[in-house]
Design a protein around this motif. Sequence first.
Motif, short mmCIF file in Angstrom:
data_model
loop_
_atom_site.label_atom_id
_atom_site.label_comp_id
_atom_site.label_asym_id
_atom_site.label_seq_id
_atom_site.Cartn_x
_atom_site.Cartn_y
_atom_site.Cartn_z
N UNK A 87 0.83 -1.21 0.00
CA UNK A 87 0.00 0.00 0.00
C UNK A 87 0.86 1.26 0.00
N UNK A 88 0.46 2.25 -0.79
CA UNK A 88 1.15 3.54 -0.84
C UNK A 88 0.26 4.60 -0.19
N UNK A 89 0.80 5.25 0.82
CA UNK A 89 0.03 6.27 1.53
C UNK A 89 0.15 7.64 0.87
N UNK A 90 1.20 7.85 0.10
CA UNK A 90 1.44 9.16 -0.51
C UNK A 90 1.69 8.99 -2.00
N UNK A 91 0.77 9.50 -2.82
CA UNK A 91 0.93 9.37 -4.28
C UNK A 91 1.78 10.49 -4.86
N UNK A 125 -1.42 11.69 -8.72
CA UNK A 125 -0.25 12.20 -8.01
C UNK A 125 0.93 12.27 -8.97
N UNK A 126 2.06 11.67 -8.58
CA UNK A 126 3.24 11.66 -9.43
C UNK A 126 3.33 10.42 -10.31
N UNK A 127 2.31 9.58 -10.27
CA UNK A 127 2.34 8.32 -11.01
C UNK A 127 1.59 8.45 -12.33
#
Length: 408
Positions: free
Chosen positions: A78-82, A193-195
């Motif tokens: 899991x990623x909390x910050x995108x 986000x950055x993705x």
Amino acid sequence: MYRRNYPDDPGLHNMNDRHTRTTYRRNATFLERVGNSCAGILIGIVLLVVASGLLFWNEGRAVQTAQSLDEGLASVVPLDNTNVVFDHNHGKLVHLTGKLKTERVLTDPTYDIAVHSVHLRRTVEMFQWVEHQSKTEHNEGSHTRTETTYSYSQEWRSDLVRSAQFDSEFSHRNPTSMAVKSKTQTAHLVNVGQFQLSPGLVGKISNFRPVEAELIIKPNDPSIHVLDGLFIHSLNPTNPQAGDLRIKFEYAGLSGQSMMGDADSVSIVARQLGSELKGYNTIAGDTLELLYEGALSAKAMFAKEHSTNTVMTWAIRFGGWLLMFVGFGCLTSIVSTLVDWLPIIRELVAAGVTVLNLSMSISLSLTVIAIGWIRYRPLLGISLLALAATPFILSKFRRQHLGTARYP
């Protein structure tokens, strides 16, 4: 073999905007019907082979998909910050939730539509004549009389209806092409986000809704009207004629830069490759690339995928069984053909053959499914084989019981 009646033929009966044509077809002889039934045996064999292959493939696919989903849920990060891309997640299966963002505004210059979204879809419909048919057949001994009634109505259709193929094209002519074509535009770069999302993930964004009325401006062309959020090419939009067009615009995946409201949120499970999100290849042999609208946990997303897999598995099982049932019907059609000249017997034989086909198709379907499962889950596969053999076991037991009753 048949006769077709033309407008000056007494077989044509006019009833307002509908008419009926009468055709005659010579009935097949007994030998011809037997020959057709023999040909049906070959078709039945082909259907049984295709159905068996479909059912066997489906069981392997279902197990493989379930294994891939279990593998994905066990390894997802899991990623909390995108807004931050961590290098230590490179190559891993990740889960993230965030808002969509695109850099480019999608536009349709013809109708002056501009939307900051992932997709912009233009759907064109034409008001066209549509032909409807209904048939009734009457057996008249050596011939069959068929009465075909044709009726016509005008409908909005997105596909082009070829009026040249109508039974009566006169006064029911449609244009041979549409001046405006349907079209879907897709943003080239979509981010959360950055993705950056892969084309496969972008293609899963499908929450289309109509473009808001405030974004729709009436064109200068006097032949184009705006009615209920639709562009209508017509002299009288409230009374359209054949050939008139109406155009609907929809968008999906509202971007964060849009002035139309909050951006759409999505939840994603995919492989992180630098700042890109792409498909993740599982050991089982599938590619995981999931996207759902809204904020969902990884567990909820995989649960939805399991449900989809279950529905697909049962749908293909039903399709495979239906093919088998039709296949056995082709194989046994010769039995009904041989007795179809005996009014009462043919009905009894037909009912018995139908029950037999139903029983054999169910048993063979279960057998093939069981064989498919044995490779992956032997215990369940053996249980299914036992279930498939139940009708034959019961039949043998019944014969033995009757034999004992007759000869004590």
